[in-house]
Design a protein around this motif. Structure first.
Motif, short mmCIF file in Angstrom:
data_model
loop_
_atom_site.label_atom_id
_atom_site.label_comp_id
_atom_site.label_asym_id
_atom_site.label_seq_id
_atom_site.Cartn_x
_atom_site.Cartn_y
_atom_site.Cartn_z
N ASN A 156 -25.13 -16.20 -27.73
CA ASN A 156 -24.86 -15.93 -26.31
C ASN A 156 -26.09 -16.22 -25.46
O ASN A 156 -25.98 -16.81 -24.38
N GLU B 193 -26.73 -20.02 -25.51
CA GLU B 193 -25.66 -20.71 -24.79
C GLU B 193 -25.90 -20.61 -23.28
O GLU B 193 -25.79 -21.60 -22.55
N ASN B 194 -26.26 -19.40 -22.82
CA ASN B 194 -26.56 -19.22 -21.40
C ASN B 194 -27.71 -20.12 -20.97
O ASN B 194 -27.66 -20.76 -19.91
N LYS C 98 -26.26 -23.52 -20.72
CA LYS C 98 -25.22 -23.62 -19.67
C LYS C 98 -25.79 -23.54 -18.27
O LYS C 98 -25.39 -24.28 -17.37
N GLY D 90 -20.61 -12.23 -22.16
CA GLY D 90 -21.64 -12.60 -23.15
C GLY D 90 -22.81 -11.63 -23.19
O GLY D 90 -23.14 -11.07 -24.24
MG MG Z 1 -22.83 -16.31 -21.44
#
Ligand code: MG
Ligand code: ATP
Length: 463
Positions: A354, A357-358, A361, A420
């Motif tokens: 998480n 990924e953040n 992203k 998340g």
């Molecule tokens: Mg996230």
């Protein structure tokens, strides 16, 4: 409770009344036994020297020994017939005396008995008159002691009066206290029932400064906590339904469009069905996360072991490569060996994935993600750094809230649900870890986690 206190104190008072009287009485009896038996044996031994047991002889002995005034003296012969009695009014000389004490004495025994009843203290003593080994009669003395009897009666009545006063005070106090406690306990019970029935806004006010008022305060704290949990639950359910509704609505619109448009070109149908697929993927991810967070909330004990975070980071990096490639983000790692923490393997993967990924992203085209893992002074630290869009200062504190997204449109576009970081926080706290976040809008974000280092000996066998 008050009744049992009264019963205990009443029992103690009864003991207090009976015991001292018993001890005093015994003391008087014992001291009297010695003097009276001495006196009787003095008379009997003197009498065993006379030639015959008759009234004149006995009278002489009594006079010589000067025992005339020591109670009532009766002397009997071996046939239990009285040969002497010093009483004038009830003289029994010449009569058969069948008193138990006298019969025992004639059989050759020394006898003493004492009795205290109804304010009267009496002593009876008898002994045989022996002549060459045979009892030729017996001497019997009967004495009363008014002075000692009055003393005993006095002690008894004093004790009785004191006990009565103590009992009255105890009963009054017990009634008062039980009424006071009873009222407060009833109030507390009413409060507990109200809270149990779901009235979490109810507060009890138990006056005073003791265990009961503490209990009242604790109950109030508990209802406040219930209130918070209940409002969190309601918000969670409504947020979750809302999140589920949005992709479902898109699916419905897309499906209706296909159904209602005659002769829709096949490419367009394909595109719409593809979009429906995307929405379904999003729904799947969302439900998975919802399941995860409810499972964490329910505090279902997951299996913990020593987990090597290095392996986890490498796996997450591998999974994120395609996403990073899409926006030309490079992932750089500096991972120390032997960074073990006591945790659940799947939850660790969720945490690391998480965060990374953040970082990918919410990054810029061509941006960078750096992950550091190291061990220092018994602590394992994981830092995820990015050169992304950053988080506005006022939102930094809220990104761990459920469903919270700084830029809803951007997050949704990226398939995000806002769960998340909530999952990360929940899991990290569960494993005793700490989270720190710092971010600068337009420059990047840094999230650091610290855990107590674990002994690698406990690592999973399938690791
Ligand atoms: Mg996230
Ligand atoms: P999900 O993780 O459930 O797919 P999400 O990424 O939107 O959805 P979180 O991971 O909880 O949800 O993050 C919450 C919000 O915090 C994000 O929507 C984003 O606005 C902001 N955020 C989180 N990490 C970063 C980051 N590294 N840089 C900038 N903003 C971030």
């Amino acid at each position: 409770m008050a009744l049992s206190y009264i019963a205990i104190i009443a029992g103690m008072l009864v003991l207090l009344n009976v015991y001292p009287t018993y001890v005093n009485q015994n003391f008087i009896f014992r001291s009297k036994q010695d003097t009276l038996l001495d006196r009787v044996s003095l008379i009997t031994s003197t009498l065993s020297g006379v030639d015959a047991l008759n009234v004149e002889n006995v009278k002489r002995v009594v006079e010589i020994l000067d025992v005339e005034d020591s109670g009532r003296i009766i002397v009997v012969d071996e046939n239990l017939r009285a040969v002497y009695d010093n009483s004038v009014s009830e003289n029994v000389t010449g009569k058969l005396i069948l008193l138990q004490e006298i019969r025992y004495a004639v059989e050759g025994n020394d006898v003493f008995s004492a009795n205290y009843s109804g304010n009267e203290l009496s002593f009876k003593s008898a002994a045989p008159v022996m002549l060459s080994g045979n009892a030729i009669g017996a001497v019997y003395i009967y004495e009363t002691d008014e002075e000692q009897a009055a003393l005993l009666a006095d002690i008894q009545s004093n004790l009785r009066n004191i006990s009565l006063i103590v009992m009255i005070v105890v009963v009054l106090l017990s009634i008062g206290l039980s009424m006071m406690f009873g009222r407060r306990i009833a109030k507390l019970l009413r409060g507990i029932r109200k809270v149990r029935e779901g009235d979490y806004g109810h507060r009890v006010d138990i006056p005073g400064d003791d265990e009961l008022s503490d209990l009242g305060n604790e109950l109030n704290e508990l209802s406040i906590r219930f209130e918070q949990v209940e409002s969190m639950r309601q918000r969670f359910v409504s947020d979750a339904s809302h999140e589920l509704k949005t992709p479902l609505a898109s699916v419905k619109i897309l499906a209706d469009s296909i159904m209602q448009t005659d002769n829709m070109p096949p490419e367009m149908v394909k595109e719409f069905v593809g979009d429906i697929g995307d929405e379904i993927n999003r729904l799947t991810r969302l439900t998975e996360k919802l399941l995860k967070i409810t499972r964490l909330d329910a505090d279902i004990q997951s299996e913990v072991s020593a987990v090597d975070l290095k392996g986890i980071v490498i796996r997450a990096e591998h999974m994120l490569e395609p996403l990073a490639k899409e926006s030309s983000v490079t992932i750089q790692t500096e991972l120390e060996e032997g960074c073990f923490i006591e945790a659940n393997r799947d939850d660790c993967y969720q945490i690391v994935f998480n965060l990374m990924e953040n970082a990918v992203k919410y990054n810029k085209i061509g941006g960078k993600v750096s992950v550091y893992l190291f061990k220092k002074e018994g602590q394992v630290t994981l830092i995820v750094n990015d050169t992304g869009i950053g988080i506005p200062e006022e939102d930094v504190g809220r990104v761990f809230d459920r469903f919270y997204r700084v830029d809803k449109a951007r997050s949704r576009e990226a398939g995000g649900s806002g769960l998340g970081l909530a999952i990360v926080e929940n899991a990290v706290t569960r494993f005793g870890g700490k989270i720190e976040i710092s971010s600068k809008l337009g420059e990047g974000t840094r999230i650091s986690l610290t855990f107590a280092a674990a002994d690698p000996g406990k690592e999973d066998s399938d690791a």
